[in-house]
Design a protein around this motif. Structure first.
Motif, mmCIF file in Angstrom:
data_model
loop_
_atom_site.group_PDB
_atom_site.id
_atom_site.type_symbol
_atom_site.label_atom_id
_atom_site.label_comp_id
_atom_site.label_asym_id
_atom_site.label_seq_id
_atom_site.Cartn_x
_atom_site.Cartn_y
_atom_site.Cartn_z
ATOM 1 N N LEU A 89 0.811 -1.214 0.000
ATOM 2 C CA LEU A 89 0.000 0.000 0.000
ATOM 3 C C LEU A 89 0.845 1.265 0.000
ATOM 4 O O LEU A 89 0.308 2.376 0.095
ATOM 5 C CB LEU A 89 -0.928 0.012 1.227
ATOM 6 C CG LEU A 89 -1.936 -1.143 1.343
ATOM 7 C CD1 LEU A 89 -2.752 -0.995 2.622
ATOM 8 C CD2 LEU A 89 -2.841 -1.190 0.124
ATOM 9 N N ALA A 90 2.142 1.117 -0.111
ATOM 10 C CA ALA A 90 3.049 2.258 0.033
ATOM 11 C C ALA A 90 2.808 3.349 -1.002
ATOM 12 O O ALA A 90 3.099 4.535 -0.749
ATOM 13 C CB ALA A 90 4.501 1.794 -0.027
ATOM 14 N N THR A 91 2.285 2.986 -2.169
ATOM 15 C CA THR A 91 2.043 3.983 -3.209
ATOM 16 C C THR A 91 0.556 4.143 -3.524
ATOM 17 O O THR A 91 0.200 4.812 -4.487
ATOM 18 C CB THR A 91 2.782 3.601 -4.502
ATOM 19 O OG1 THR A 91 2.334 2.302 -4.934
ATOM 20 C CG2 THR A 91 4.288 3.572 -4.277
ATOM 21 N N ASP A 92 -0.288 3.545 -2.713
ATOM 22 C CA ASP A 92 -1.731 3.643 -2.903
ATOM 23 C C ASP A 92 -2.193 5.007 -2.368
ATOM 24 O O ASP A 92 -2.127 5.271 -1.162
ATOM 25 C CB ASP A 92 -2.421 2.507 -2.143
ATOM 26 C CG ASP A 92 -3.928 2.495 -2.337
ATOM 27 O OD1 ASP A 92 -4.568 3.530 -2.075
ATOM 28 O OD2 ASP A 92 -4.464 1.453 -2.753
ATOM 29 N N THR A 93 -2.661 5.871 -3.248
ATOM 30 C CA THR A 93 -2.983 7.240 -2.821
ATOM 31 C C THR A 93 -4.116 7.284 -1.803
ATOM 32 O O THR A 93 -4.090 8.101 -0.873
ATOM 33 C CB THR A 93 -3.342 8.117 -4.034
ATOM 34 O OG1 THR A 93 -4.423 7.501 -4.757
ATOM 35 C CG2 THR A 93 -2.146 8.287 -4.958
#
Length: 661
Positions: free
Chosen positions: A162-166
């Motif tokens: 989820l590190a790049t899930d806005t």
């Protein structure tokens, strides 16, 4: 939101043809279709859910959570966001896995509103199981409202996938913000919050992160001062810049902080950022920032100028009182001038008597009761004005706002370390006199002073009979705030457990469903003021009881001629008080309606003295104020006229309100 329902039907009309031909013709003629359904409450089931919500009837709502219709399950879950009964936690937790994504979001929101720590595990588990990104954001924010200190790590470190899930980043930021409001934070949480300020992150995440830094108590942001200062000066969103600027008050006055605040005060194009920069200036920064604050006294926006005057009142040191008096006399806006006059009197010096006399002279010449009240407030900085303020406060036949401000000024004087010891017995008698006036504002303010432990008045009031007598004359729920203040003082003086304050039940003022069903979802209200018009869109589907009350009062002409009695720069403009000082109410209370709405710019909320005590007063937010979310009913949204809202001042009149389609 349900779609309007249209029913079409045709009438078979038998018409006589020509009598000569003897032919009978059957003609089908189109007729006008009935009007569309006005709002979703044409549905009887939705009315039942909203009625149960209003009555706080958990047992009536729970069966709707198990209905086959997703709409009913969703609305029932949302109802618990207002009911906030922990008896529903297990059922709501189960619906985090509902087949309908809108039900899952509603369940998460309601769990957050209930703030039940027993929901923490279900919410944490759902973060990795939830397939919908938006719903995951709801879950993360709700977790911030429910998490324990040990569970804070889940919010601080998202799973790698989820590190790049806005949406997840926004949810994480809002979760950290909600936890911070509850006093739950850590060094790792603060570091992560600062990372979320980066412009590469979505605007919602940046807004939440900036507000978390600004509103979480006890933070030391000195290690991050340079990063935050850069955000305050460069973020494309005024709301992010404003909150970041506010958080700089929590950094030590290193060279970068006063410089950044001075630049923001002078140059930021948005007045709300300039206000936040001024408020972030501390006494320790006084010397390097005061020139920027001097300049702000003549800012084109009156709210900025007022905030600058408040800065000098709070932090000025080494300034000759006469110099501040001279600057104040050159100002044309009465509230800014009165605040700087207060600063002049507070600084005093060898010109103290002359400054006091100048303020008293202005008071005698002023015609506006709000200006007179502010001048009494200014005199509250000088105990030598005690006799003058006492006479002004208790003069008969004057507007009630003068008594309200005057009582506050007298209490401020008594809190001044320079208040003469020989006047303390007289002040105690004055408070007892104030309780006996029957004026709710004077009584409430005096009662608050009586229980102020710093004033040490308990020993003088062993007999609370006069307080009980005054309390018993109040009319509930209209006089609830005064009742609360008097009862709290009785509890304090008698050293007894706090007595719960009475909250009106739904049966005392049920939702007027006949009226609600006439209000379309697009209903507008135009607030006519001397500064211009402000248009609201009423949110009848989210707050039916509140909107119905507002519409009924508008139709009665209740708001015509009322004033905006409270304006806090970069926060709210508040009006609708029948007294004009914030202590007035209608004869009924409403129950809070906490829909899935947020206090952004131009949100219109109902003022209250606590949950389920809303009445006739409402406020408009100048900017996002997320700390109000889920605590005050939102019943409308400004759709035009925010430039007017930014110019509203205390004393501005509501000429009338027009309801338009």
């Amino acid at each position: 939101m349900s779609q309007p329902v249209f029913r079409r039907f045709a009438l078979a009309v038998v018409a006589a043809g020509s009598l000569l031909s003897g032919v009978t013709a059957c003609v089908s003629r189109p007729v006008a279709a009935p009007p569309p359904v006005t709002n979703k409450f044409a549905d009887a089931g939705l009315r039942q859910i909203a009625t149960a919500q209003d009555a706080r009837a958990t047992s009536a709502l729970l069966p709707f959570l198990e209905r086959p219709e997703g709409q009913y399950r969703r609305e029932a879950a949302l109802a618990f966001a207002s009911v906030q009964d922990k008896a529903a936690t297990a059922a709501l937790s189960a619906h985090l896995a509902d087949a309908d994504v809108t039900v899952r979001r509603a369940a998460a929101y309601a769990l957050g509103q209930t703030a039940d720590s027993t929901a923490e595990n279900a919410l944490r588990q759902r973060i990795t199981e939830e397939p919908d990104a938006t719903t995951r954001r709801y879950v993360l924010e709700a977790l911030g409202k429910c998490t324990s200190r040990t569970g804070l790590a889940t919010l601080t470190r998202l799973p790698a996938n989820l590190a790049t899930d806005t949406a997840a980043l926004a949810g994480q930021a809002w979760g950290l913000y909600r936890a911070g409001l509850r006093g739950l934070t850590s060094e790792a949480a603060v570091a992560r919050t600062v990372q979320l300020l980066a412009q590469a992150n979505p605007s919602g995440a940046r807004l939440a992160a900036a507000n978390a830094l600004a509103r979480t108590r006890g933070l030391n942001l000195t290690p991050y001062a340079a990063i935050i200062a850069a955000v305050a000066q460069n973020d494309p969103s005024y709301a992010v810049r404003s909150a970041a600027a506010a958080s700089l008050s929590k950094a030590s006055p290193a060279a970068a902080v006063p410089t950044a605040l001075s630049v923001l005060t002078r140059r930021d194009p948005d007045y709300r950022v300039r206000i936040s920069a001024l408020r972030a200036m501390t006494a320790a920064q006084y010397a390097p920032v005061k020139e920027a604050a001097w300049d702000a006294l003549t800012d084109a926006n009156e709210q900025v100028a007022l905030t600058a005057a408040e800065f000098f009142l709070a932090h000025a040191k080494g300034e000759p009182g006469a110099s501040l008096l001279e600057k104040a006399n050159r100002l044309t806006t009465w509230r800014v001038r009165a605040t700087l006059l207060a600063a002049a009197l507070k600084q005093g010096g060898n010109q103290q008597a002359a400054i006091r006399a100048a303020i008293q002279e202005r008071y005698s010449a002023a015609a506006d009761p709000y200006e007179k009240g502010y001048l009494l407030k200014a005199l509250g900085e000088d105990p030598a004005a005690y006799d003058f303020v006492t006479r002004a406060t208790f003069l008969t036949g004057q507007p009630v706002v003068i008594g309200t401000y005057g009582t506050e000024a007298l209490v401020a004087m008594r809190s001044n370390p320079a208040f003469p010891v020989e006047l303390q017995p007289a002040f105690a008698l004055l408070l007892q006199r104030a309780i006996g006036t029957g004026d709710v504002a004077v009584m409430g303010t005096a009662a608050e002073a009586l229980r102020n432990p710093k004033l040490n008045l308990r020993r003088l009031f062993a007999n609370t009979g006069f307080l009980r007598q005054a309390r018993d004359k109040l009319l509930l729920p209209r006089d609830l705030e005064a009742w609360q203040s008097l009862q709290q003082t009785i509890d304090f003086l008698e050293n007894i457990p706090a007595v719960p304050f009475p909250v009106a039940k739904a049966g005392s003022h049920p939702i007027d469903w006949a009226l609600v069903q006439t209000i379309p979802t697009g209903q507008r209200a135009i607030i006519r003021t001397g500064k211009g018009d402000v248009t609201f869109r009423l949110l009848v589907e989210q707050a039916p009881g509140s909107v119905a009350s507002f519409v009924a009062l508008v139709r009665q002409g209740f708001y015509n001629g009322k004033n905006f009695h409270r304006v806090v720069p970069n926060f709210v403009a508040q009006g609708g008080c029948p007294r004009g000082d914030g202590w007035g109410s209608s004869d009924y209370n409403l129950r809070s309606e906490f829909a899935d709405l947020h206090y952004g710019e131009g949100a219109v909320g109902l003022a209250s003295a606590g949950k389920d005590t809303e009445s006739c007063q409402w406020f408009i937010t100048h900017a996002p104020t997320p700390h109000l979310d889920g605590r005050y009913t939102i019943f409308a949204q400004v759709v035009s006229g925010m430039e007017v809202v930014s110019r509203l001042e205390i004393g501005d009149r509501i000429e009338r309100i027009d309801l338009v389609r």
